[in-house]
Design an enzyme around this catalytic site. Structure first.
Site, PDB file in Angstrom:
ATOM      1  N   ASP A   1      59.360 -45.472   4.616  1.00  0.00           N
ATOM      2  CA  ASP A   1      59.113 -44.138   5.159  1.00  0.00           C
ATOM      3  C   ASP A   1      59.884 -44.015   6.456  1.00  0.00           C
ATOM      4  O   ASP A   1      60.263 -45.020   7.049  1.00  0.00           O
ATOM      5  CB  ASP A   1      57.636 -43.985   5.548  1.00  0.00           C
ATOM      6  CG  ASP A   1      56.754 -43.848   4.338  1.00  0.00           C
ATOM      7  OD1 ASP A   1      57.264 -43.420   3.306  1.00  0.00           O
ATOM      8  OD2 ASP A   1      55.563 -44.161   4.457  1.00  0.00           O
TER       9      ASP A   1
ATOM     10  N   ASP B   1      51.654 -44.602   2.867  1.00  0.00           N
ATOM     11  CA  ASP B   1      50.456 -44.478   3.687  1.00  0.00           C
ATOM     12  C   ASP B   1      49.402 -43.574   3.080  1.00  0.00           C
ATOM     13  O   ASP B   1      48.261 -43.581   3.486  1.00  0.00           O
ATOM     14  CB  ASP B   1      50.808 -44.006   5.100  1.00  0.00           C
ATOM     15  CG  ASP B   1      51.767 -42.833   5.073  1.00  0.00           C
ATOM     16  OD1 ASP B   1      51.818 -42.133   4.050  1.00  0.00           O
ATOM     17  OD2 ASP B   1      52.470 -42.614   6.073  1.00  0.00           O
TER      18      ASP B   1
ATOM     19  N   ASP C   1      50.544 -42.318  -2.611  1.00  0.00           N
ATOM     20  CA  ASP C   1      51.567 -43.365  -2.633  1.00  0.00           C
ATOM     21  C   ASP C   1      51.100 -44.573  -3.438  1.00  0.00           C
ATOM     22  O   ASP C   1      51.884 -45.469  -3.742  1.00  0.00           O
ATOM     23  CB  ASP C   1      51.887 -43.840  -1.210  1.00  0.00           C
ATOM     24  CG  ASP C   1      52.647 -42.794  -0.420  1.00  0.00           C
ATOM     25  OD1 ASP C   1      53.322 -41.976  -1.056  1.00  0.00           O
ATOM     26  OD2 ASP C   1      52.572 -42.801   0.817  1.00  0.00           O
TER      27      ASP C   1
END
Ligand code: ATP
Length: 913
Positions: free
Chosen positions: A344, A648, A652
């Protein structure tokens, strides 16, 4: 009467609730029975109840008791062989041999017991680092507390991704869905509601309850705690929330299978040797039996499993020290062969310290001064300071920022920090810079409903009502998303037609500076509007303006990206942010070399084959959703990569599960992501992933080094015995003597390798292929090469002393010392697979090795000179020449292996260069 209700009777003054069927009672009843309200308990009540009910936790999974653990050390083929040998030597009345063998068996078990216990405790400690938190309402304030401190009567807030911390009677829900597989086995999430259900409803149908240990997959909710700890449903069925970590990995399993096969093969060889000796050469069965036992004892690498376990546990501890917590042990091996890290952006590659730096309204572009979350700063237009009072558009941007955010700011020791989402924290700071006071604004325009922010829809909306009655909806989110909802621009007081090209140009400018762009829009609404639904914000919104937020890359992430690239690991940024912003940040991080950014939309248009090519080639993916992450992981794996993926959010989880190494964020990640991940980053930092990969490579190296050390030692010993038996000569080393050598070298020399630090080049070489065999050609070659050196040396020294007319005991003692010296010097070689050990670092660099060497020397002096040892092992004092020979011949292995390494390095260079 059920146990929950039984507990509630203990509350002083609480009406006795006979059946405790909270699901069948109105929510208010539960509040009343627990003497609480939606504002929650106060601190005093909470601490009283904590003392009364005890902490909200389940007993940890029962570990095997010490006796069982000790006895399990004997459950091993080699030990069976040794016990059999002890039995037969006893039958032959070789009492000394019997007692030595038995002593060794027991000592081995004790060592295994202690080491395994330490490894287990280390892992246990690491697991405890991942404690659960709960958001509770205490005295009207939302605070985060450890889930252990939750008490009956507490009001708990739930949102998607949370793990429910206790059994709750729900009092408010908004689209709340909970996955209760842990209790009911049903993996489809259940819609929750507030109204009571039938008293005899099955657990899975009690829609008015949220049970401890289940996972919130969607929406928000709030409930009163009706049971904690062992009184919860999960506590009652005594299912365990945290799985028990077993001390094993595929590699260890592979090794133990290999060990078993090796043991069987060795026993077969020993039996054949015995049979040939007795039936072909007509030698005494007792003698030959002792020889066969010596062979078995010599050849079996009994110390290996313990050493490998320790190497693994040490690695896990080292990773924890570097802020990467391993949840599932097998992943340590996968970490060593990771070839792609998908990360990310926000908070992992960047600092997640957001600050609003620019504001665009339909008329102006303002700059905002000030750094961090400190709500001090000013506004500038064309380089000149302006007052928000004179600029209604600016004030409206600030108000929207404040009202359409959930974050709060607080100051401690002069430092301002954010409670909640950093993006929103920055918006609140902006509002405070414009002299808006959060309390006052929220009182004047109280919030009646909300559509919370989710990465999928990329916006958040709030509904407010003015005291005079009229209502507003504020919507903030990704600019292209908001722009699509608007047809006009302006503010509450004036509106004009939306100038789309103007806004797109502004967005582009902000994003090119690496700013994260958010848009704010609004819509008036009528009095009676109290529930916000998606249709309310689909169209006809008025665009107020854009916020440009900076979030600088982490310095350590820049360094870690470079390190990964040098280590042959591709780094890919997969972000929900805008393509231009993502591209600008990627440039700052040294990622992607300026190549075009691929958007989630483009990914949608690709079939699986095309996606594989793009996944392999591109490095920056923007405006992606969690499904894209899953597709990218699959595509990269199909290309043969070992993929680490960060995440997170609750959505996901599939990508994290699918990845070879699922990495969840410790701070901003929610419980669902952590549960799905194999590794959790304490500090959310990309650099910690790189550190874990480095440790993973080191662990693997150390495993190989342990094997590389122990196999040749066993091989050398076994060959020595086979040679003696084949030539019909006396054994240079007896079975008890071999047991002695194996025992002391395993607890000293080999163990030192489990603690080896990383080699210099560990992050400069390509990742190991996942399918590369453990017993590589190199490993087999090195085993044979060193075994031969050992045989030649030990046998040679023995024969030389025998030929000079020395006593058998003297020759054997010298042979044993030579063997130990060989192992001692070979340990220095084994510290580096192919790099030279002939330098300061190689010779003196490891304290563990130096301590091990000192211990071994001490043990050998005791072995040689202490009378009890002399009695047990038939050792005797040896002349100085014996020591000189042992050390000199032992040293030869160091020189020979260093020469071999130099040749290998030379060939490797020629091959690559
Ligand atoms: P990463 O996936 O790298 O963590 P990210 O945090 O930018 O990236 P998301 O959190 O999915 O990804 O955000 C996507 C977009 O949604 C952001 O670019 C922003 O425009 C918008 N956004 C982010 N946070 C909020 C919020 N709290 N309210 C409204 N919109 C938001």
């Amino acid at each position: 009467m059920n146990k929950v209700a039984a507990k509630s009777t203990e509350l002083s003054g609480v009406p006795i609730q006979q059946d405790g069927a909270w699901h069948a009672l109105p929510a208010d009843q539960a509040l009343e029975d627990f003497q609480t309200s939606p504002q929650g308990l106060d601190a005093e009540q909470a601490s009283e109840r904590l003392a009364q009910y005890g902490p909200n936790r389940l007993d940890p999974p029962r570990r095997r008791g010490p006796l069982i653990r000790f006895l399990s050390q004997f459950n091993n083929v080699l030990i069976y062989v040794l016990l059999l040998a002890a039995l037969v030597t006893a039958a032959l009345a070789h009492w000394v041999d019997t007692s030595v063998i038995l002593a060794v068996v027991v000592i081995n078990a004790i060592i295994g017991f202690v080491q395994e216990g330490r490894a287990e405790s280390a892992l246990e400690a690491i697991r405890n680092m991942l404690s659960l938190a709960a958001i509770v309402e205490r005295a009207g304030r939302k605070i985060e507390i450890p889930a252990e401190d939750v008490v009956p009567g507490d009001i708990i807030h739930l949102q998607s991704g949370d793990k429910v911390p206790a059994d709750l009677r729900l009092i408010r829900v908004k689209g709340l869905q909970i996955q209760e597989a842990i209790l009911t086995g049903e993996s489809v999430p259940v819609d929750k509601a507030v109204s009571p259900v039938a008293e005899d409803a099955a657990l899975g149908d009690r829609f008015s309850m949220a049970y401890s240990g289940t996972m919130v997959t969607h929406g928000q909710g709030c409930g009163v705690v009706v049971a904690t700890g062992a009184k919860t449903e999960i506590g009652r069925i005594s299912a365990l929330l945290s799985e028990v970590t077993t001390l094993t990995t595929p590699l260890l399993r592979q090794m133990s299978t290999f060990g078993r096969k090796l043991s069987a093969a060795i026993m077969a060889v020993a039996f054949v040797t015995f049979a040939i000796g007795v039936w072909v050469h007509g030698r005494g069965a007792a003698d030959m039996f002792v020889g066969a036992v010596a062979l078995a004892v010599a050849a079996i690498p009994e110390g290996l499993p313990a050493i490998m376990t320790i190497a693994l546990a040490t690695g896990v501890q080292r990773m924890a020290a570097r802020r990467a917590i391993i949840r599932r042990l097998p992943v340590v091996e996968a970490l060593g062969s990771v070839s792609v890290i998908c990360s990310d952006k926000t908070g992992t590659l960047t600092r997640n310290e957001m600050t609003v730096q620019s504001l665009a309204t339909g008329k102006h572009l303002y700059a905002v001064t000030g750094t961090g979350y400190r709500p001090e700063g000013a506004f500038e237009l064309d380089g000149k300071p302006v007052k928000p009072d004179d600029h209604p558009g600016l004030t409206e941007m600030a108000r929207g920022a404040l009202l359409c955010s959930d974050a709060g700011l607080h100051e401690s020791d002069g430092q301002w920090s954010v409670d909640g989402d950093p993006t929103e924290g920055a918006l609140v700071a902006l509002a405070m810079k414009a002299e808006l006071e959060p309390g006052t604004e929220n009182r004047q325009l109280p919030r009646h409903d909300v559509i919370p922010f989710e990465s999928e829809h990329r916006f958040m909306a709030t509904l407010h009502h003015h005291a005079e009655g009229h209502g507003f909806i504020y919507v903030k989110g990704a600019p292209e998303r908001i722009l699509a909802m608007c047809n006009s621009q302006g503010g509450p007081d004036y509106q004009e037609v939306l100038d789309r090209p103007y806004w797109e140009a502004r967005m582009q400018e902000m994003a090119e500076n690496g700013q994260r762009v958010l848009a704010l829009a609004f819509r008036p609404t009528h009095n009676g509007h109290h529930q916000l639904v998606f249709d309310d914000v689909k169209q006809d919104l008025v665009l107020i303006g854009l916020y440009g937020l900076v979030d600088p890359p982490r310095d350590e992430a820049i360094a870690a990206v470079a390190k990964c690239r040098a280590a042959g690991i591709a780094v890919k940024m997969i972000t929900g942010d805008h393509a231009i912003t993502a591209g600008a940040i990627a440039r700052q991080l040294g990622l992607g070399d300026g190549e075009p950014v691929v958007s989630g939309h483009e990914l949608d248009g690709l079939d699986d084959d095309a996606l594989r090519a793009v996944a392999q080639k591109s490095h920056v993916f923007a405006r992606t959703s969690p499904e894209h992450k899953l597709r990218l992981v699959k595509a990269l794996q199909a290309e043969g990569h070992v993929v680490a993926m960060t995440g997170d959010g609750v959505n996901d989880a599939p990508a994290l599960k699918r990845a070879d190494v699922g990495v969840a964020m410790g701070q901003k990640g929610n419980e669902a992501a952590k549960e799905a991940a194999e590794m959790v980053l304490v500090d959310d930092n990309f650099a910690s992933i790189a550190a874990a990969v480095e440790e993973g490579r080191t662990v693997y190296d150390n495993l190989v080094k342990s094997i590389l050390f122990i196999l040749p030692s066993s091989g050398g010993e076994a060959l020595t015995i086979v040679m003696a038996l084949a030539l019909g000569q006396l054994l240079p080393i007896t079975a008890p003597q071999i047991l002695w050598v194996n025992m002391i070298t395993a607890v000293t020399l080999a163990l030192a390798l489990a603690f080896e630090p990383a080699e210099d080049n560990v992050m400069k070489r390509q990742p190991r292929r996942r399918d590369a065999p453990l017993l590589s050609g190199f490993l087999i070659w090195r085993t044979i090469f060193v075994s031969l050196i050992l045989v030649a040396g030990v046998y040679g020294v023995f024969v030389w002393f025998q030929n000079r007319g020395a006593d058998l005991e003297v020759s054997r003692t010298v042979a044993v010392n030579t063997l130990v010296m060989f192992e001692l010097f070979y340990l220095f070689n084994a510290r580096f697979l192919t790099a030279s050990a002939f330098n300061r670092q190689g010779l003196l660099g490891s304290r563990a090795v130096l301590i091990a060497v000192a211990l071994v020397v001490l043990f050998q002096l005791i072995y040689t000179y202490a009378p009890p040892m002399q009695y047990l092992f038939e050792s005797v004092a040896i002349p100085p020449l014996g020591w000189a020979m042992a050390v000199g011949v032992g040293f030869s292995v160091f020189v020979l292996v260093e020469i071999e390494k130099a040749c290998l390095r030379h060939w490797q260079k020629r091959k690559t260069g």
